[in-house]
Design a protein around this motif. Structure first.
Motif, PDB file in Angstrom:
ATOM      1  N   UNK A 110       1.836 -25.777 -11.066  1.00 45.62           N
ATOM      2  CA  UNK A 110       0.624 -26.309 -10.431  1.00 45.62           C
ATOM      3  C   UNK A 110       0.979 -27.073  -9.168  1.00 45.62           C
ATOM      4  N   UNK A 111       2.054 -27.853  -9.215  1.00 42.14           N
ATOM      5  CA  UNK A 111       2.470 -28.629  -8.037  1.00 42.14           C
ATOM      6  C   UNK A 111       3.019 -27.722  -6.951  1.00 42.14           C
ATOM      7  N   UNK A 112       3.876 -26.779  -7.317  1.00 41.25           N
ATOM      8  CA  UNK A 112       4.508 -25.903  -6.326  1.00 41.25           C
ATOM      9  C   UNK A 112       3.497 -24.987  -5.645  1.00 41.25           C
ATOM     10  N   UNK A 113       2.463 -24.595  -6.354  1.00 42.34           N
ATOM     11  CA  UNK A 113       1.461 -23.699  -5.774  1.00 42.34           C
ATOM     12  C   UNK A 113       0.370 -24.441  -5.027  1.00 42.34           C
ATOM     13  N   UNK A 114       0.368 -25.764  -5.126  1.00 45.32           N
ATOM     14  CA  UNK A 114      -0.641 -26.544  -4.434  1.00 45.32           C
ATOM     15  C   UNK A 114      -1.946 -26.679  -5.180  1.00 45.32           C
ATOM     16  N   UNK A 115      -1.980 -26.231  -6.452  1.00 48.71           N
ATOM     17  CA  UNK A 115      -3.203 -26.348  -7.242  1.00 48.71           C
ATOM     18  C   UNK A 115      -3.306 -27.692  -7.945  1.00 48.71           C
ATOM     19  N   UNK A 116      -2.271 -28.504  -7.820  1.00 53.40           N
ATOM     20  CA  UNK A 116      -2.340 -29.900  -8.229  1.00 53.40           C
ATOM     21  C   UNK A 116      -2.069 -30.149  -9.690  1.00 53.40           C
ATOM     22  N   UNK A 117      -3.065 -29.962 -10.518  1.00 52.64           N
ATOM     23  CA  UNK A 117      -2.958 -30.303 -11.933  1.00 52.64           C
ATOM     24  C   UNK A 117      -2.963 -29.039 -12.786  1.00 52.64           C
ATOM     25  N   UNK A 118      -2.393 -29.092 -13.987  1.00 56.40           N
ATOM     26  CA  UNK A 118      -2.456 -27.933 -14.880  1.00 56.40           C
ATOM     27  C   UNK A 118      -3.885 -27.477 -15.153  1.00 56.40           C
ATOM     28  N   UNK A 119      -4.815 -28.433 -15.284  1.00 58.47           N
ATOM     29  CA  UNK A 119      -6.214 -28.066 -15.546  1.00 58.47           C
ATOM     30  C   UNK A 119      -6.790 -27.264 -14.379  1.00 58.47           C
ATOM     31  N   UNK A 120      -6.480 -27.692 -13.155  1.00 58.37           N
ATOM     32  CA  UNK A 120      -6.972 -26.979 -11.973  1.00 58.37           C
ATOM     33  C   UNK A 120      -6.347 -25.589 -11.880  1.00 58.37           C
ATOM     34  N   UNK A 121      -5.047 -25.507 -12.175  1.00 62.44           N
ATOM     35  CA  UNK A 121      -4.378 -24.214 -12.182  1.00 62.44           C
ATOM     36  C   UNK A 121      -5.026 -23.276 -13.197  1.00 62.44           C
ATOM     37  N   UNK A 122      -5.238 -23.754 -14.419  1.00 63.31           N
ATOM     38  CA  UNK A 122      -5.819 -22.901 -15.455  1.00 63.31           C
ATOM     39  C   UNK A 122      -7.216 -22.428 -15.066  1.00 63.31           C
ATOM     40  N   UNK A 123      -8.004 -23.328 -14.486  1.00 67.09           N
ATOM     41  CA  UNK A 123      -9.379 -22.989 -14.087  1.00 67.09           C
ATOM     42  C   UNK A 123      -9.386 -21.852 -13.069  1.00 67.09           C
ATOM     43  N   UNK A 124      -8.649 -22.039 -11.973  1.00 66.86           N
ATOM     44  CA  UNK A 124      -8.665 -21.027 -10.915  1.00 66.86           C
ATOM     45  C   UNK A 124      -7.935 -19.759 -11.332  1.00 66.86           C
ATOM     46  N   UNK A 125      -6.883 -19.887 -12.114  1.00 67.98           N
ATOM     47  CA  UNK A 125      -6.137 -18.716 -12.572  1.00 67.98           C
ATOM     48  C   UNK A 125      -7.019 -17.848 -13.467  1.00 67.98           C
ATOM     49  N   UNK A 126      -7.774 -18.498 -14.362  1.00 68.06           N
ATOM     50  CA  UNK A 126      -8.674 -17.758 -15.255  1.00 68.06           C
ATOM     51  C   UNK A 126      -9.744 -17.025 -14.461  1.00 68.06           C
ATOM     52  N   UNK A 127     -10.332 -17.681 -13.467  1.00 66.00           N
ATOM     53  CA  UNK A 127     -11.387 -17.058 -12.662  1.00 66.00           C
ATOM     54  C   UNK A 127     -10.859 -15.895 -11.840  1.00 66.00           C
ATOM     55  N   UNK A 128      -9.605 -16.004 -11.394  1.00 66.38           N
ATOM     56  CA  UNK A 128      -9.058 -14.980 -10.514  1.00 66.38           C
ATOM     57  C   UNK A 128      -8.482 -13.794 -11.268  1.00 66.38           C
ATOM     58  N   UNK A 129      -7.831 -14.045 -12.413  1.00 71.02           N
ATOM     59  CA  UNK A 129      -7.114 -12.981 -13.117  1.00 71.02           C
ATOM     60  C   UNK A 129      -7.735 -12.604 -14.453  1.00 71.02           C
ATOM     61  N   UNK A 130      -8.620 -13.444 -14.988  1.00 64.03           N
ATOM     62  CA  UNK A 130      -9.230 -13.163 -16.272  1.00 64.03           C
ATOM     63  C   UNK A 130      -8.407 -13.593 -17.463  1.00 64.03           C
ATOM     64  N   UNK A 131      -7.326 -14.322 -17.236  1.00 65.87           N
ATOM     65  CA  UNK A 131      -6.503 -14.790 -18.346  1.00 65.87           C
ATOM     66  C   UNK A 131      -5.884 -16.134 -17.983  1.00 65.87           C
ATOM     67  N   UNK A 132      -5.194 -16.743 -18.933  1.00 68.51           N
ATOM     68  CA  UNK A 132      -4.575 -18.046 -18.697  1.00 68.51           C
ATOM     69  C   UNK A 132      -3.151 -17.865 -18.195  1.00 68.51           C
ATOM     70  N   UNK A 133      -2.579 -18.888 -17.539  1.00 68.80           N
ATOM     71  CA  UNK A 133      -1.189 -18.786 -17.081  1.00 68.80           C
ATOM     72  C   UNK A 133      -0.215 -18.482 -18.212  1.00 68.80           C
ATOM     73  N   UNK A 134      -0.389 -19.104 -19.361  1.00 68.39           N
ATOM     74  CA  UNK A 134       0.546 -18.894 -20.465  1.00 68.39           C
ATOM     75  C   UNK A 134       0.491 -17.464 -20.976  1.00 68.39           C
ATOM     76  N   UNK A 135      -0.712 -16.931 -21.170  1.00 71.89           N
ATOM     77  CA  UNK A 135      -0.841 -15.553 -21.647  1.00 71.89           C
ATOM     78  C   UNK A 135      -0.333 -14.575 -20.599  1.00 71.89           C
ATOM     79  N   UNK A 136      -0.608 -14.859 -19.340  1.00 72.01           N
ATOM     80  CA  UNK A 136      -0.107 -14.001 -18.263  1.00 72.01           C
ATOM     81  C   UNK A 136       1.412 -13.916 -18.317  1.00 72.01           C
ATOM     82  N   UNK A 137       2.065 -15.070 -18.435  1.00 70.13           N
ATOM     83  CA  UNK A 137       3.531 -15.085 -18.467  1.00 70.13           C
ATOM     84  C   UNK A 137       4.055 -14.301 -19.669  1.00 70.13           C
ATOM     85  N   UNK A 138       3.464 -14.517 -20.825  1.00 71.67           N
ATOM     86  CA  UNK A 138       3.922 -13.854 -22.043  1.00 71.67           C
ATOM     87  C   UNK A 138       3.716 -12.350 -21.972  1.00 71.67           C
TER      88      UNK A 138
END
Length: 369
Positions: free
Chosen positions: A323-351
């Motif tokens: 979240x910090x390296x990508x500039x999305x700030x907080x994990x909550x913000x990352x999860x929110x935008x990641x879900x809207x953009x890709x349809x899944x969560x960061x953890x599930x995407x990685x797995x």
């Protein structure tokens, strides 16, 4: 718009016939400057695809579809060892003479070789046929690995996943490596989702529960985003990115988008971007929309999501660090935008995708934060 003519000869493998449409349509759907027309052209004597599950098609084009094509693609076909059907050799030679590029997938290279156009050139075919191609056409330098090979206007490859590798190679030549990489990511996201849907449906059909296909567990809906672009601001719903963040080659925006990419970890504002581009905010927004299909801030958000995807694929960084390296700030913000953009969560995407894409996405650049 670039015209791609796919020549269907009798017994063409079905997946080789459909792969070009999937690849080029995905590139166009997710990248604002990209435009392709894919024509399926029935060759002389075509009746159906090859086995084991042959099917017939009604191709909207015949051989005339090759006449003005920018690219002619030759999938394999059942009779590839025999002389090509009447008119095919002349049509391919005419296409080459007027400057069209020609691509061959798998045993389609045998058809192209029969024209003599590959004599003295390098070419590839499916690995199990490399020795046979070299024996039948000794003047061709056959690549033993089957990797995508270019020699002048002629391109050939083994035909992995129906020729997706060759299509991505051509997209790279047309629009650069970033577009091809993002297209590849979308294709594999879509492939994974389709396989998962089939497995879930099969499990439901055999369960005897009367519910049909099993519902996916919450959070496992992995979407390719390929059905339609997300709505833009002012078009209903919240503002979403409509295309991937790709700057067309030679674009006047390239210096500022490179700067944005290098500074994703900073809190960039619209005024910051406009100042860097030495443009007013209105002029900057117009130029971004015209050249990328996105506003500057939509483009910035999509860049952050793409960077987060790369970090999830290629590093073991925790979500907080990503979240910090990508500039999305907080994990909550990352999860929110990641879900809207890709349809899944960061953890599930990685797995789900690390093993799938780790060998095909570009590596981390150590000079980026």
């Amino acid at each position: 718009m670039s015209v791609i003519a796919v020549l269907a000869l009798d017994g063409v493998p079905g997946h080789q016939l459909t792969a070009p449409g999937l690849a080029f349509a995905t590139a166009a759907r997710h990248h604002h400057p990209v435009a392709y027309e894919v024509r399926v052209c029935a060759g002389p004597g075509f009746s159906s695809t090859g086995g084991p599950a042959a099917f017939g098609i009604e191709a909207p084009w015949g051989m005339e579809g090759l006449d003005d094509a920018d690219t002619v693609l030759l999938p394999g076909h059942a009779g590839f060892r025999a002389a090509p059907p009447p008119g095919v050799v002349d049509a391919l030679r005419a296409a080459a003479a007027r400057g069209a590029r020609i691509g061959a997938v798998g045993t389609g290279t045998f058809t192209l070789a029969a024209t003599g156009l590959l004599d003295g050139r390098r070419a590839a075919t499916s690995r199990r046929h490399t020795r046979e191609l070299a024996r039948l056409h000794p003047r061709i330098d056959v690549d033993p690995e089957g990797a995508a090979v270019s020699d002048g206007p002629f391109h050939s490859a083994a035909g992995v996943l129906g020729g997706i590798d060759l299509c991505l190679h051509l997209i790279t030549l047309d629009h650069g490596e970033p577009v091809a990489i993002e297209t590849e990511r979308q294709l594999f996201l879509h492939l994974h989702a389709e396989v998962e849907d089939a497995e879930v449906a099969a499990a439901g059909a055999g369960s005897g529960s009367g519910q049909g296909a099993l519902a996916r567990p919450a959070g496992r809906a992995i979407q390719s985003g390929s059905e339609k672009p997300a709505p833009r601001a002012g078009q209903g719903g919240a503002a979403e990115v409509a295309y991937n963040a790709i700057t067309p080659p030679g674009s006047s925006l390239e210096p500022v988008t490179r700067w944005m990419e290098a500074n994703l970890h900073h809190a960039l504002t619209l005024d910051d971007i406009a100042g860097r581009a030495q443009l007013g905010v209105r002029s900057l927004t117009r130029r971004f929309r015209a050249e990328t299909g996105l506003t500057p801030l939509q483009y910035l958000l999509r860049m952050r999501i793409q960077h987060a995807q790369r970090l999830l694929e290629r590093t073991d960084d925790p979500v907080e660090r990503i979240a910090a390296r990508s500039g999305l700030g907080t994990p909550a913000n990352l999860r929110h935008h990641f879900q809207r953009s890709t349809g899944t969560s960061p953890t599930i995407y990685r797995t789900a995708f690390r093993a799938l894409v780790s060998g095909i996405t570009w590596p981390d650049r150590p000079d980026q934060p």
